[in-house]
Design a protein around this motif. Structure first.
Motif, PDB file in Angstrom:
ATOM      1  N   LEU A 287       0.782  -1.219  -0.054  1.00  0.00           N
ATOM      2  CA  LEU A 287      -0.035   0.054   0.078  1.00  0.00           C
ATOM      3  C   LEU A 287       0.948   1.048   0.086  1.00  0.00           C
ATOM      4  CD1 LEU A 287      -2.595   1.710   0.170  1.00  0.00           C
ATOM      5  CD2 LEU A 287      -2.587   1.099   2.591  1.00  0.00           C
ATOM      6  N   ALA A 288       1.995   1.323   0.690  1.00  0.00           N
ATOM      7  CA  ALA A 288       3.093   2.498   0.888  1.00  0.00           C
ATOM      8  C   ALA A 288       3.355   2.589  -0.702  1.00  0.00           C
ATOM      9  CB  ALA A 288       3.983   2.068   1.863  1.00  0.00           C
ATOM     10  N   GLN A 289       3.934   1.843  -1.219  1.00  0.00           N
ATOM     11  CA  GLN A 289       4.213   1.758  -2.615  1.00  0.00           C
ATOM     12  C   GLN A 289       3.122   2.458  -3.616  1.00  0.00           C
ATOM     13  OE1 GLN A 289       5.556  -2.107  -3.896  1.00  0.00           O
ATOM     14  NE2 GLN A 289       7.661  -1.842  -2.305  1.00  0.00           N
ATOM     15  N   GLY A 290       2.090   1.913  -3.341  1.00  0.00           N
ATOM     16  CA  GLY A 290       0.918   2.156  -4.243  1.00  0.00           C
ATOM     17  C   GLY A 290       0.635   3.824  -3.992  1.00  0.00           C
ATOM     18  N   LEU A 291       0.519   4.005  -2.617  1.00  0.00           N
ATOM     19  CA  LEU A 291       0.409   5.554  -2.590  1.00  0.00           C
ATOM     20  C   LEU A 291       1.257   6.481  -2.862  1.00  0.00           C
ATOM     21  CD1 LEU A 291      -1.352   5.130   1.195  1.00  0.00           C
ATOM     22  CD2 LEU A 291      -2.385   5.356  -1.272  1.00  0.00           C
ATOM     23  N   ASP A 292       2.627   6.043  -2.914  1.00  0.00           N
ATOM     24  CA  ASP A 292       3.645   6.799  -3.250  1.00  0.00           C
ATOM     25  C   ASP A 292       3.636   7.108  -4.628  1.00  0.00           C
ATOM     26  OD1 ASP A 292       6.204   8.334  -2.356  1.00  0.00           O
ATOM     27  OD2 ASP A 292       7.241   6.965  -3.401  1.00  0.00           O
ATOM     28  N   SER A 293       3.339   6.219  -5.389  1.00  0.00           N
ATOM     29  CA  SER A 293       3.283   6.373  -6.998  1.00  0.00           C
ATOM     30  C   SER A 293       2.295   7.164  -7.514  1.00  0.00           C
ATOM     31  CB  SER A 293       3.052   4.907  -7.438  1.00  0.00           C
ATOM     32  OG  SER A 293       1.882   4.573  -7.248  1.00  0.00           O
ATOM     33  N   VAL A 294       1.065   7.307  -6.853  1.00  0.00           N
ATOM     34  CA  VAL A 294       0.087   7.977  -7.032  1.00  0.00           C
ATOM     35  C   VAL A 294      -0.092   9.488  -6.281  1.00  0.00           C
ATOM     36  CG1 VAL A 294      -1.229   6.434  -8.373  1.00  0.00           C
ATOM     37  CG2 VAL A 294      -1.748   6.703  -5.894  1.00  0.00           C
ATOM     38  N   LEU A 295       0.279   9.539  -4.975  1.00  0.00           N
ATOM     39  CA  LEU A 295       0.127  10.548  -4.149  1.00  0.00           C
ATOM     40  C   LEU A 295       1.309  11.044  -3.424  1.00  0.00           C
ATOM     41  CD1 LEU A 295      -3.354   9.137  -2.527  1.00  0.00           C
ATOM     42  CD2 LEU A 295      -3.048  10.921  -4.374  1.00  0.00           C
ATOM     43  N   GLY A 296       2.402  10.787  -4.162  1.00  0.00           N
ATOM     44  CA  GLY A 296       3.867  10.973  -3.562  1.00  0.00           C
ATOM     45  C   GLY A 296       3.777  12.431  -2.834  1.00  0.00           C
TER      46      GLY A 296
END
Length: 320
Positions: A287-296
């Motif tokens: 989830l951290a990776q996913g959020l960082d990719s779209v909401l960094g």
């Protein structure tokens, strides 16, 4: 709400043209091979709208995002789109529970709150948290969504929920997102006074006694008859879709509460986006990776991401 554009109807004279090509009524199709089937077109949706401080009822359609929505409302009432601070659904009151976000029910009545008086307030930051929850209208204005009881801001009677924050120490923040404004306020040094320039929503005379009024404006209290909603997107066209399930709504509320606790903002659309990301993530790291990719740009801390994953993926009350 109206729907039009059924199969077989021609557009009215002077009206919108399908795929950019107008047709004369009654003109036969030219002979030749059958044309490929046109992509599915969105139904024509018409929404009722008023200015929250009082106005005739207008009708708007053809918008795909919040900025276009404001432009349509402004056109109907002959005002500038920059006059609109925010919109509420089904009530003319400054009710942050009815704030228009990224979704509009097909039967919702839209009330636009426009600029009223400007005021300046001097604040001394005696503790780290001011007690403000910030949101924005998606078109350049950040405003106060909640004031914590007993907080620094709560002790300033001139600051109200619904006030737009126009400047901090004469530095304009128009065009900034809510999380940027919240970050600026958090980074202000303690014990050093600063000035907020605020714009309050315009009020009508009948709003002065609205706590005791029993009458309602047209559309107030109106409830959508179905769960279908128009979802507005920052990029791309608006999408007509089914509303979220009760469990998804509850998860989004929990994530929105976390946003307020960690960042001093509330954003139901952002919360819904994070719920979708969490549902597709097998664990906190993913989830951290996913959020960082779209909401960094939010730079969410790890403990916050863990709280989000737990709020969405672990039933409330379940053990660690």
């Amino acid at each position: 709400m109206q729907r039009a554009g059924r199969h077989g109807r021609q557009p009215p004279e002077g009206g919108p043209m399908e795929n950019g090509v107008g047709k004369e009524p009654g003109t036969p199709e030219p002979p030749g091979p059958a044309a490929p089937r046109a992509p599915h077109t969105r139904p024509r949706l018409v929404f009722h709208t008023q200015l929250a401080h009082g106005s005739p009822t207008g009708h708007i359609e053809g918008f795909t995002n919040v900025k276009e929505l404001y432009a349509k409302i402004a056109e109907v009432f002959d005002i500038s789109p920059t006059e609109i601070l925010f919109c509420t659904l089904n009530t003319h009151k400054v009710d942050m529970q009815k704030l228009l976000g990224g979704q509009i029910g097909l039967e919702d009545f839209i009330f636009a709150h426009v600029r009223g008086e400007t005021k300046e307030v001097e604040v001394t930051k005696t503790e780290d948290a001011l007690g403000l929850t910030i949101t924005d209208n998606g078109a350049g204005y950040a405003f106060i969504k909640r004031i914590k009881e007993g907080s620094i801001i709560n002790r300033l009677q001139t600051v109200c929920v619904g006030d737009s924050i126009e400047a901090i120490n004469d530095h304009t923040i128009v065009g900034c997102r809510h999380y940027e404004v919240a970050r600026m306020l958090r980074e202000l040094p303690r014990a050093q006074p600063f000035t907020l320039r605020l714009v309050q929503p315009k009020k009508a005379f009948d709003m002065i006694g609205q706590r005791t009024r029993t009458g309602k404006s047209p559309g107030e209290g109106r409830v959508a008859s179905g769960k279908e909603t128009l979802r507005l997107r920052t990029q791309g066209p608006a999408v007509l879709e089914e509303g979220p399930s009760p469990s998804e709504e509850e998860a989004a509320r929990r994530v929105d509460d976390l946003l307020e606790s960690y960042m001093g903002i509330r954003d139901s659309e952002l919360a819904s986006t994070m719920v979708e990301a969490a549902k597709g993530s097998p664990g906190v790291a993913q989830l951290a990776q996913g959020l960082d990719s779209v909401l960094g740009e939010f730079a969410f801390p790890q403990e916050f991401v863990a709280e989000v994953w737990a709020a969405v993926c672990r039933p409330k009350g379940a053990k660690e």
